[in-house]
Scaffold this motif. Structure first.
Motif, PDB file in Angstrom:
ATOM      1  N   ARG A  26      78.710  27.650 -21.130  1.00 51.94           N
ATOM      2  CA  ARG A  26      77.191  28.168 -21.232  1.00 51.94           C
ATOM      3  C   ARG A  26      76.137  27.178 -21.768  1.00 51.94           C
ATOM      4  N   GLU A  27      76.368  26.126 -22.638  1.00 52.94           N
ATOM      5  CA  GLU A  27      75.787  24.985 -23.852  1.00 52.94           C
ATOM      6  C   GLU A  27      75.271  24.152 -21.981  1.00 52.94           C
ATOM      7  N   LEU A  30      72.865  25.515 -19.975  1.00 50.85           N
ATOM      8  CA  LEU A  30      71.674  25.680 -20.504  1.00 50.85           C
ATOM      9  C   LEU A  30      70.993  23.714 -20.421  1.00 50.85           C
ATOM     10  N   GLN A  33      69.525  23.148 -17.794  1.00 49.14           N
ATOM     11  CA  GLN A  33      68.551  23.373 -17.099  1.00 49.14           C
ATOM     12  C   GLN A  33      67.368  23.014 -17.694  1.00 49.14           C
TER      13      GLN A  33
END
Length: 61
Positions: A26-27, A30, A33
């Motif tokens: 997830r990190e 992110l 992104q």
């Protein structure tokens, strides 16, 4: 004290490891992104950051 079964320990440890891996992924996503947004804004400076409608002052009637 009751001993914890091998099956429970295996399942618990696998779930814990998977949660940690998902958190790391997830990190990573992110961060990718954020980097993609920065690259886009560098190439398209007129685009600017997206405006959050919640931060706009209310319109006068």
């Amino acid at each position: 004290m009751t001993a914890i079964s091998k099956e429970y320990l295996l399942l618990f440890n696998t779930i814990t490891d998977t949660e940690q891996t998902l958190s790391h992924l997830r990190e990573t996503l992110l961060e990718a992104q954020r980097q993609a947004e920065e690259l886009f804004l560098e190439e398209n400076p007129a685009a600017g950051p997206a405006e959050d409608p919640a931060e706009r002052p209310p319109e006068a009637s």
